[in-house]
Design an enzyme around this catalytic site. Sequence first.
Site, PDB file in Angstrom:
ATOM      1  N   ASP A  66      29.923 -58.851 -68.824  1.00  0.00           N
ATOM      2  CA  ASP A  66      29.856 -58.774 -67.356  1.00  0.00           C
ATOM      3  C   ASP A  66      28.923 -57.660 -66.911  1.00  0.00           C
ATOM      4  O   ASP A  66      29.218 -56.943 -65.948  1.00  0.00           O
ATOM      5  CB  ASP A  66      31.259 -58.564 -66.778  1.00  0.00           C
ATOM      6  CG  ASP A  66      31.388 -59.068 -65.336  1.00  0.00           C
ATOM      7  OD1 ASP A  66      30.490 -59.815 -64.891  1.00  0.00           O
ATOM      8  OD2 ASP A  66      32.384 -58.719 -64.674  1.00  0.00           O
TER       9      ASP A  66
ATOM     10  N   ASP B 261      34.044 -51.850 -65.750  1.00  0.00           N
ATOM     11  CA  ASP B 261      34.643 -53.179 -65.636  1.00  0.00           C
ATOM     12  C   ASP B 261      34.594 -53.941 -66.959  1.00  0.00           C
ATOM     13  O   ASP B 261      33.730 -54.790 -67.178  1.00  0.00           O
ATOM     14  CB  ASP B 261      33.969 -53.990 -64.527  1.00  0.00           C
ATOM     15  CG  ASP B 261      34.828 -55.179 -64.092  1.00  0.00           C
ATOM     16  OD1 ASP B 261      35.734 -55.578 -64.864  1.00  0.00           O
ATOM     17  OD2 ASP B 261      34.591 -55.718 -63.000  1.00  0.00           O
TER      18      ASP B 261
END
Length: 257
Positions: free
Chosen positions: A86, A126
Site C-alpha cells: 500500500d 499504514d
Amino acid sequence: MWLNEMQALAAVQPHPHIVGMYDAWFDTDTRGDAEQAYIKLELCGESLGDVVKRRVPLREPEVLEILRQMASALRRIHEVGMVHLDVKPDNIYTAAGPAAPSRDREHAVVAAQAAGLSGAIYKLGDFGLAAMPGGQRAGTSEGDAKYLAPEAFKSHNFLSSGFADRLDIFALGASAYELLRGSELPKNGPSYHDIRGGKIFLPSASAQLVLLLKKMMAPDPSQRPTAEQLLRSPLLRPPQPSGSLQPSTSLPLPMSQ
C-alpha cells in the site's frame, strides 16, 4: 487487519523512515463484548497525499529525496520477507518536527544523513495490508488501484511469483510520478493502461529521472530494480559533506516516546 499491522510494524522497528510503533494492546470495547485494538504510533505531520491534493508539483530534488528515503524503508521491509502492498503518497508522512536532540556527534551525523540535504524526513506508514513472510496477509485487497502494478491484475498468485517486492517498487515509482505531475494519477481508462505499459510523460523532469521511473514501473516485474538496487542508483546517492563521519548504518535515529 489491526493485528496484521501490529505484527508488521513490530517486525521492521526501528527505522528512521518507517513510522515508529511504541506500544500495542487490546482492551474491552465499552460499546459491547468485543475487544478494541490500540496502537501507539509516532506522531507525524501531513501526508504527501495532502501535497497532491494541493495540485502543486514537487521539485525534482525533493522527489529524489523522497525516493531515497522510501527505498531505504522498503529495503528494510523486504529484508524481513514482507511486502507493504500500500505504498502511496497518502501513506508517506513528513516527520512532525526536527529529529530528537542528539547527545553526540555520531548521532547528529546519522540524523543529518537521514534527513538529506533538504532537511525533511519522511516516514512510511499504514501496514494494514502488508503481506507477511510466506505471503500471508489479513485481507484480500491488493492496495490502491492507482498505484497497482499490472501483474496484480493478471494472476491471483502474484505474491508467490518471486517478484512480490517489485509491487512496492512499482507503487513507489507511481507515487513519485504523481508528485512530479502535481495531479492525481488516473483511476482507469486509456491513460491508466498507458502508464502500466511504460508510457510516462514528464517534460519538466530530467531524462535520468524519467528513465529511473520507467525502470521502476516497467510492465515486467523482473525488469524493475530491487530496493537495494535503487539505493545504489547514482541519482539517489546523497552527496557526503566534507569531513563528515561515516557512522554505522545499523544505528537508528533517536526517537522519544
